[in-house]
Design a protein around this motif. Structure first.
Motif, PDB file in Angstrom:
ATOM      1  N   ALA A  26     110.310  63.024  20.388  1.00  0.00           N
ATOM      2  CA  ALA A  26     110.828  62.062  21.364  1.00  0.00           C
ATOM      3  C   ALA A  26     110.243  62.354  22.746  1.00  0.00           C
ATOM      4  O   ALA A  26     109.855  61.444  23.475  1.00  0.00           O
ATOM      5  CB  ALA A  26     112.349  62.111  21.398  1.00  0.00           C
ATOM      6  N   LEU A  27     110.186  63.629  23.090  1.00  0.00           N
ATOM      7  CA  LEU A  27     109.837  64.059  24.453  1.00  0.00           C
ATOM      8  C   LEU A  27     108.655  65.018  24.410  1.00  0.00           C
ATOM      9  O   LEU A  27     108.483  65.745  23.420  1.00  0.00           O
ATOM     10  CB  LEU A  27     111.050  64.768  25.070  1.00  0.00           C
ATOM     11  CG  LEU A  27     112.310  63.884  25.144  1.00  0.00           C
ATOM     12  CD1 LEU A  27     113.559  64.729  25.343  1.00  0.00           C
ATOM     13  CD2 LEU A  27     112.154  62.874  26.263  1.00  0.00           C
ATOM     14  N   VAL A  97     114.543  68.548  19.328  1.00  0.00           N
ATOM     15  CA  VAL A  97     115.778  69.306  19.516  1.00  0.00           C
ATOM     16  C   VAL A  97     116.967  68.435  19.131  1.00  0.00           C
ATOM     17  O   VAL A  97     116.847  67.223  18.991  1.00  0.00           O
ATOM     18  CB  VAL A  97     115.927  69.801  20.975  1.00  0.00           C
ATOM     19  CG1 VAL A  97     114.805  70.761  21.330  1.00  0.00           C
ATOM     20  CG2 VAL A  97     115.988  68.638  21.965  1.00  0.00           C
ATOM     21  N   GLY A  99     121.690  68.482  18.961  1.00  0.00           N
ATOM     22  CA  GLY A  99     122.954  69.162  19.202  1.00  0.00           C
ATOM     23  C   GLY A  99     123.492  69.712  17.886  1.00  0.00           C
ATOM     24  O   GLY A  99     123.434  69.038  16.861  1.00  0.00           O
ATOM     25  N   PHE A 187     123.990  60.366  23.603  1.00  0.00           N
ATOM     26  CA  PHE A 187     123.874  61.814  23.799  1.00  0.00           C
ATOM     27  C   PHE A 187     125.296  62.357  23.687  1.00  0.00           C
ATOM     28  O   PHE A 187     126.162  62.032  24.492  1.00  0.00           O
ATOM     29  CB  PHE A 187     123.265  62.131  25.173  1.00  0.00           C
ATOM     30  CG  PHE A 187     123.074  63.602  25.389  1.00  0.00           C
ATOM     31  CD1 PHE A 187     122.030  64.284  24.764  1.00  0.00           C
ATOM     32  CD2 PHE A 187     123.942  64.320  26.190  1.00  0.00           C
ATOM     33  CE1 PHE A 187     121.861  65.653  24.947  1.00  0.00           C
ATOM     34  CE2 PHE A 187     123.783  65.689  26.381  1.00  0.00           C
ATOM     35  CZ  PHE A 187     122.728  66.350  25.745  1.00  0.00           C
ATOM     36  N   VAL A 188     125.574  63.138  22.666  1.00  0.00           N
ATOM     37  CA  VAL A 188     126.934  63.608  22.379  1.00  0.00           C
ATOM     38  C   VAL A 188     127.209  64.835  23.232  1.00  0.00           C
ATOM     39  O   VAL A 188     126.499  65.848  23.123  1.00  0.00           O
ATOM     40  CB  VAL A 188     127.095  63.919  20.877  1.00  0.00           C
ATOM     41  CG1 VAL A 188     128.523  64.381  20.578  1.00  0.00           C
ATOM     42  CG2 VAL A 188     126.751  62.674  20.058  1.00  0.00           C
ATOM     43  N   VAL A 207     123.244  66.666  15.417  1.00  0.00           N
ATOM     44  CA  VAL A 207     123.241  65.270  15.876  1.00  0.00           C
ATOM     45  C   VAL A 207     122.089  65.063  16.846  1.00  0.00           C
ATOM     46  O   VAL A 207     121.828  65.899  17.707  1.00  0.00           O
ATOM     47  CB  VAL A 207     124.604  64.880  16.506  1.00  0.00           C
ATOM     48  CG1 VAL A 207     124.923  65.712  17.761  1.00  0.00           C
ATOM     49  CG2 VAL A 207     124.654  63.395  16.824  1.00  0.00           C
ATOM     50  N   GLU A 208     121.418  63.946  16.672  1.00  0.00           N
ATOM     51  CA  GLU A 208     120.318  63.580  17.579  1.00  0.00           C
ATOM     52  C   GLU A 208     120.225  62.067  17.649  1.00  0.00           C
ATOM     53  O   GLU A 208     121.173  61.388  17.244  1.00  0.00           O
ATOM     54  CB  GLU A 208     119.013  64.275  17.131  1.00  0.00           C
ATOM     55  CG  GLU A 208     118.792  64.419  15.644  1.00  0.00           C
ATOM     56  CD  GLU A 208     118.177  63.202  15.034  1.00  0.00           C
ATOM     57  OE1 GLU A 208     118.647  62.075  15.272  1.00  0.00           O
ATOM     58  OE2 GLU A 208     117.223  63.373  14.246  1.00  0.00           O
ATOM     59  N   ARG A 229     114.659  70.056  13.534  1.00  0.00           N
ATOM     60  CA  ARG A 229     115.331  70.044  14.839  1.00  0.00           C
ATOM     61  C   ARG A 229     115.743  71.453  15.225  1.00  0.00           C
ATOM     62  O   ARG A 229     116.418  72.151  14.451  1.00  0.00           O
ATOM     63  CB  ARG A 229     116.589  69.176  14.767  1.00  0.00           C
ATOM     64  CG  ARG A 229     116.320  67.692  14.562  1.00  0.00           C
ATOM     65  CD  ARG A 229     115.893  67.016  15.835  1.00  0.00           C
ATOM     66  NE  ARG A 229     115.684  65.585  15.676  1.00  0.00           N
ATOM     67  CZ  ARG A 229     115.453  64.751  16.693  1.00  0.00           C
ATOM     68  NH1 ARG A 229     115.397  65.199  17.929  1.00  0.00           N
ATOM     69  NH2 ARG A 229     115.246  63.476  16.491  1.00  0.00           N
ATOM     70  N   ASP A 233     121.779  72.607  22.056  1.00  0.00           N
ATOM     71  CA  ASP A 233     123.124  72.542  22.635  1.00  0.00           C
ATOM     72  C   ASP A 233     124.093  72.367  21.477  1.00  0.00           C
ATOM     73  O   ASP A 233     123.677  72.174  20.338  1.00  0.00           O
ATOM     74  CB  ASP A 233     123.220  71.352  23.604  1.00  0.00           C
ATOM     75  CG  ASP A 233     122.912  70.024  22.917  1.00  0.00           C
ATOM     76  OD1 ASP A 233     123.835  69.414  22.366  1.00  0.00           O
ATOM     77  OD2 ASP A 233     121.729  69.615  22.884  1.00  0.00           O
ATOM     78  N   ALA A 235     126.526  69.957  21.524  1.00  0.00           N
ATOM     79  CA  ALA A 235     127.066  68.596  21.629  1.00  0.00           C
ATOM     80  C   ALA A 235     128.455  68.561  22.283  1.00  0.00           C
ATOM     81  O   ALA A 235     129.193  67.604  22.103  1.00  0.00           O
ATOM     82  CB  ALA A 235     127.076  67.917  20.253  1.00  0.00           C
TER      83      ALA A 235
END
Ligand code: SAH
Length: 271
Positions: A26-27, A97, A99, A187-188, A207-208, A229, A233, A235
């Motif tokens: 994604a980034l 990455v 959560g 974004f959780v 979660v992503e 992933r 974090d 989440a």
């Protein structure tokens, strides 16, 4: 599109040549040094298509198209669709990455997905909650062989670099998990939200915001995919700060180490 046509007819075309592997994040931080390694090796040809840059070349012995999907399910689905239609990729690997959701999943751990689900998809009562309408599927399987190869690369990375990473970043010794990854356009970042996800999907590990969208498009086109992933974090309320520092300081080291090992192995097994 002229450049794209040229690339398709020469290096990544269907006729005879091995189809490229699509590598997606994604980034930019989530790609690690992949593009630098490609530049240093085969060189890179970059094609702009649908506001994204697709980097074509060989890296660690594998012909690849590397690109950034940006954030969210629509962005990811659109990018995967372009990889399939404009670049004729053989399979897709997503690195990034996420959560942590599973209680045993800690920051710095790695999750390789076996299955992916859209946790924010709900067309009930017309269709069961989480099921993709008219497709009849809620959980999309990652390609078993590709996921196994990716997990093996992660295990090697952790065995060889895990202790040094833990010491350097102050995390615990990383572990590799396999299982369910859930995706949604949020974004959780609260204890209540992550608890609600655990209630809804007790076996969810992470979660992503992209993986299940990629898996759905790949399923519909019969293209193998796998998702890895690193946990940035958990989440919860600390997620924004944890995500930002993990992304800027640590994520690239993981992606570099995992993708390098995976691609070298992929090149060897494919011959
Ligand atoms: N601040 C960033 C946006 C990050 S969105 C920016 O402005 O560029 C978070 C990204 O990391 C998404 O691509 C998602 O897939 C992943 N991710 C990491 N932790 C997450 C979490 N707790 N919830 C949802 N997605 C998460």
């Amino acid at each position: 599109m002229k450049g794209l046509d040229m690339l398709l007819s020469s290096s990544v075309g269907t006729s005879g040549a091995q189809r490229p592997l699509g590598i997606l994040a994604a980034l930019p931080e989530e790609l690690g040094d992949l593009l630098d390694a490609m530049r240093a090796g085969s060189g890179v040809q970059t094609v702009t298509h649908g506001r994204r840059e697709y980097h074509v070349g060989s890296v660690h012995g594998v012909r690849c198209v590397v690109t950034l999907a940006r954030i969210g399910k629509v962005a990811a689905a659109a990018t995967v669709s372009a990889l399939i239609h404009a670049f004729n990729i053989e399979a897709i690997v997503f690195a990034g990455v996420a959560g942590g959701v599973g209680r045993a999943v800690k920051i710095g751990d790695i999750v390789v997905s076996d299955a992916l689900l859209q946790h924010d998809l709900d067309a009930s009562p017309l269709f069961p909650r989480f099921e993709v309408p008219l497709l009849g599927i809620a959980r999309f399987a990652a390609d078993p062989a590709l996921a196994a190869q990716l997990a093996a690369a992660c295990e090697r990375f952790v065995a060889q670099e895990g202790a040094a990473l833990a010491a350097r970043f102050g995390t615990q010794m990383p572990r590799v998990h396999r299982g369910l990854v859930i995706s949604g356009d949020q974004f959780v970042a609260s204890a209540a939200a992550v608890e609600a996800l655990r209630d809804a999907q007790p076996d969810a590990l992470a979660v992503e915001m992209e993986g299940a969208a990629i898996a759905q498009v790949c399923y519909e086109y019969g293209v193998p995919c796998a998702v890895v992933r690193t946990i940035s974090d958990t989440a919860d309320d600390h997620a924004p700060a944890s995500f930002e520092s993990f992304l800027s300081e640590i994520a690239g080291t993981y992606s570099t180490g995992i993708l390098q090992r995976f691609l070298q192995d992929f090149a060897n097994t494919r011959g």
